[in-house]
Design an enzyme around this catalytic site. Structure first.
Site, PDB file in Angstrom:
ATOM      1  N   LEU A 259      23.993  47.719  42.976  1.00 12.60           N
ATOM      2  CA  LEU A 259      24.339  49.078  42.558  1.00 12.60           C
ATOM      3  C   LEU A 259      24.386  49.224  41.046  1.00 12.60           C
ATOM      4  O   LEU A 259      24.141  50.301  40.507  1.00 12.60           O
ATOM      5  CB  LEU A 259      25.695  49.479  43.157  1.00 12.60           C
ATOM      6  CG  LEU A 259      25.775  49.528  44.683  1.00 12.60           C
ATOM      7  CD1 LEU A 259      27.199  49.836  45.111  1.00 12.60           C
ATOM      8  CD2 LEU A 259      24.814  50.575  45.236  1.00 12.60           C
ATOM      9  N   GLY A 260      24.741  48.165  40.354  1.00 14.83           N
ATOM     10  CA  GLY A 260      24.840  48.229  38.902  1.00 14.83           C
ATOM     11  C   GLY A 260      25.224  46.884  38.343  1.00 14.83           C
ATOM     12  O   GLY A 260      25.607  45.964  39.066  1.00 14.83           O
TER      13      GLY A 260
ATOM     14  N   GLY B  79      26.865  44.811  34.572  1.00 17.74           N
ATOM     15  CA  GLY B  79      27.439  44.848  33.242  1.00 17.74           C
ATOM     16  C   GLY B  79      27.227  43.510  32.561  1.00 17.74           C
ATOM     17  O   GLY B  79      26.436  42.685  33.019  1.00 17.74           O
TER      18      GLY B  79
ATOM     19  N   PHE C  80      29.230  41.002  32.320  1.00 17.55           N
ATOM     20  CA  PHE C  80      29.806  39.831  32.985  1.00 17.55           C
ATOM     21  C   PHE C  80      29.912  39.998  34.490  1.00 17.55           C
ATOM     22  O   PHE C  80      30.438  39.130  35.171  1.00 17.55           O
ATOM     23  CB  PHE C  80      31.193  39.519  32.415  1.00 17.55           C
ATOM     24  CG  PHE C  80      32.235  40.542  32.761  1.00 17.55           C
ATOM     25  CD1 PHE C  80      33.083  40.367  33.838  1.00 17.55           C
ATOM     26  CD2 PHE C  80      32.372  41.692  32.013  1.00 17.55           C
ATOM     27  CE1 PHE C  80      34.035  41.304  34.176  1.00 17.55           C
ATOM     28  CE2 PHE C  80      33.325  42.643  32.334  1.00 17.55           C
ATOM     29  CZ  PHE C  80      34.163  42.447  33.418  1.00 17.55           C
ATOM     30  N   ALA C  81      29.431  41.108  35.054  1.00 22.15           N
ATOM     31  CA  ALA C  81      29.597  41.350  36.487  1.00 22.15           C
ATOM     32  C   ALA C  81      28.438  42.178  37.038  1.00 22.15           C
ATOM     33  O   ALA C  81      27.758  42.903  36.305  1.00 22.15           O
ATOM     34  CB  ALA C  81      30.922  42.058  36.763  1.00 22.15           C
ATOM     35  N   LYS C  82      28.211  42.031  38.345  1.00 22.50           N
ATOM     36  CA  LYS C  82      27.271  42.865  39.079  1.00 22.50           C
ATOM     37  C   LYS C  82      28.026  43.491  40.250  1.00 22.50           C
ATOM     38  O   LYS C  82      28.958  42.893  40.792  1.00 22.50           O
ATOM     39  CB  LYS C  82      26.103  42.030  39.603  1.00 22.50           C
ATOM     40  CG  LYS C  82      25.241  41.408  38.523  1.00 22.50           C
ATOM     41  CD  LYS C  82      24.119  40.570  39.140  1.00 22.50           C
ATOM     42  CE  LYS C  82      23.263  39.925  38.061  1.00 22.50           C
ATOM     43  NZ  LYS C  82      22.196  39.078  38.646  1.00 22.50           N
TER      44      LYS C  82
ATOM     45  N   LYS D   5      32.247  43.664  43.589  1.00 23.82           N
ATOM     46  CA  LYS D   5      32.006  43.293  42.199  1.00 23.82           C
ATOM     47  C   LYS D   5      31.981  41.768  42.109  1.00 23.82           C
ATOM     48  O   LYS D   5      32.957  41.108  42.482  1.00 23.82           O
ATOM     49  CB  LYS D   5      33.083  43.856  41.277  1.00 23.82           C
ATOM     50  CG  LYS D   5      32.882  43.498  39.801  1.00 23.82           C
ATOM     51  CD  LYS D   5      34.056  43.933  38.932  1.00 23.82           C
ATOM     52  CE  LYS D   5      34.099  45.413  38.740  1.00 23.82           C
ATOM     53  NZ  LYS D   5      35.125  45.793  37.722  1.00 23.82           N
TER      54      LYS D   5
ATOM     55  N   ASP E 138      42.727  54.115  29.521  1.00 29.46           N
ATOM     56  CA  ASP E 138      41.287  54.266  29.278  1.00 29.46           C
ATOM     57  C   ASP E 138      40.725  55.335  30.200  1.00 29.46           C
ATOM     58  O   ASP E 138      39.715  55.130  30.885  1.00 29.46           O
ATOM     59  CB  ASP E 138      40.562  52.937  29.479  1.00 29.46           C
ATOM     60  CG  ASP E 138      39.149  52.957  28.880  1.00 29.46           C
ATOM     61  OD1 ASP E 138      38.902  53.792  27.989  1.00 29.46           O
ATOM     62  OD2 ASP E 138      38.319  52.134  29.295  1.00 29.46           O
TER      63      ASP E 138
END
Length: 426
Positions: free
Chosen positions: A30-31, A33, A35-37, A53, A149
């Protein structure tokens, strides 16, 4: 545990090839970053769709992300079962990866939804999303968590179009607060309160209220009230409340935004006061709970035990040790007890008092034990009916010796109640 392959691999770009992870089958990517998928996955027990994640431990060390992961998991433990907060269902780990099983939010984030709607929402839609956001933030604050945030990228939509607040990696928990205030400047500058930008001590709840005001302005106008590539110039604009309202915004919405974007946190419109505004309450959908009707901490009871979930059990399991990832520099002791939470609390308080500790009830997070410069927090986690785990740790991570708490005396005081006393110190 080690992921294994399913007999029939899935197909498609970015697919994991049908990897089985516990009771979940991973699907398409799905996406990703730094350090993570994040993968789409399906529960093998009930065919429910979830998101997983996958965090690469090696990359989190390089990116110094362990504290963020720790805060996210700790925050989600406190914030379970709110309809507008993305839920983490399970935490798993191998030697190389951490796996967070979460709600699936196929609607994407609110920034994408804004683009699909031409850059801004009609006031009815903006109010609907805004009320869901405020409901979630109110729930966070009453459980001792400041998000810190709040921005459109951290507001997701589920398959029914309901808003889900996510990404608690920068959140503040009660043990981070000193004298009622926070001291770490974090978040996204365009959504951060002026007291955060100035790096002064600040109230996390009031800082979140400011961010909610920025979000409402963005929903209604498609623009940020304070937008400047120079953070110093942006800070000066926030102090002057230097922004303009389009004529299309109603007077009531303008009133709320203006008072939420008050640079003085002591006079800023709070989340609680906002929820009593007529514009906010107007036409609340009958099929959705009002923020005021959501579960709140019980005021009459001295203490409500936190329900223990998969995160707590896994982190205590010797067979799946996550201490290398979640070590946060604090030493703690824990023991199990067979008795109602209230009875265990009273016994701990009684023994602590006899040992010279001042007992302080701490709303939503157990109780404090204070003697001199030693400040401890005792949190009671309910595992099952009349079975609890008691975790005692330093409130501020300062140097202190567990022997000062007289563990042998505590054992004697809780004789007949305590079931086990682990010998190791975290």
């Amino acid at each position: 545990m080690q992921p294994r392959r399913a007999p029939a691999p899935s197909s498609g770009a970015g697919s994991t090839g049908g990897v089985i992870l516990g009771k979940y089958k991973l699907g398409r990517l799905l996406g990703r970053g730094s350090f993570a998928k994040v993968y789409h996955a399906v529960s093998l027990s009930d065919n429910t769709a979830v998101a997983v994640k996958v965090i690469d431990k090696a990359k989190t060390v390089d990116a110094a992300m362990e504290p963020r992961i720790l805060r996210e998991v700790a925050a989600m433990r406190r914030l379970s079962r709110h309809p507008n907060i993305l839920q983490i269902h399970e935490l798993m780990a191998t030697k190389t990866n951490i796996y967070l099983v979460m709600d699936l939010a196929p609607g994407g984030d609110l920034s994408a939804a804004l683009r699909r709607r031409g850059g801004r929402f009609p006031e009815l839609a903006a109010r609907r999303y805004f009320r869901q956001l405020v409901s979630a933030v109110h729930f966070c604050h009453h459980h001792g968590v400041a998000h810190r945030d709040i921005k459109p990228q951290n507001l997701l939509l589920d398959d029914a179009g309901a808003l889900k607040v996510t990404d608690f990696g920068l959140s503040a928990l009660p043990d981070q607060i000193r004298h009622g205030l926070l001291h770490t400047a974090c978040g996204t500058p365009a959504f951060a309160a002026p007291e955060v930008l100035s790096r002064h001590a600040y109230d996390g709840a009031k800082a979140d209220a400011w961010s909610c005001g920025v979000i409402l302005f963005l929903f209604l106008t498609g623009q940020l009230p304070f937008d400047d590539s120079n953070i110093g110039a942006m800070y000066q604009k926030t102090l002057r409340r230097d922004f303009q309202f389009p004529r299309t915004i109603s007077k009531q919405a303008k009133f709320i935004i203006y008072h939420m974007l008050d640079p003085n946190p002591s006079t800023r419109l709070t989340i609680e006061a906002l929820m009593n505004q007529s514009w906010f309450e107007k036409s609340w959908p009958l099929d959705q709970a009002s923020p005021n009707s959501l579960p709140q901490p019980t005021k009459d009871r001295k203490f409500t035990a936190t329900e223990m979930n998969a995160f707590d059990i896994i982190s205590m399991s010797a067979g799946l040790d996550l201490s290398g990832l979640f070590e946060n520099g604090k030493r703690e002791r824990r023991f199990t007890a067979e008795a109602p939470a209230e009875e265990v609390e009273e016994r701990v308080a009684e023994v602590g008092g006899k040992l010279g500790y001042r007992v302080e009830r701490k709303k939503g997070m157990g109780m404090g034990l204070v003697k001199g410069r030693t400040a401890l927090v005792a949190e009671i986690l309910a595992v099952a009916e009349k079975v609890v785990v008691v975790v005692v740790k330093a409130e501020d991570g300062g140097g202190w010796d567990f022997e000062e708490f007289h563990w042998d005396d505590l054992k004697v005081g809780l004789e007949g109640v305590a079931l086990s006393w682990p010998n190791d110190v975290c």
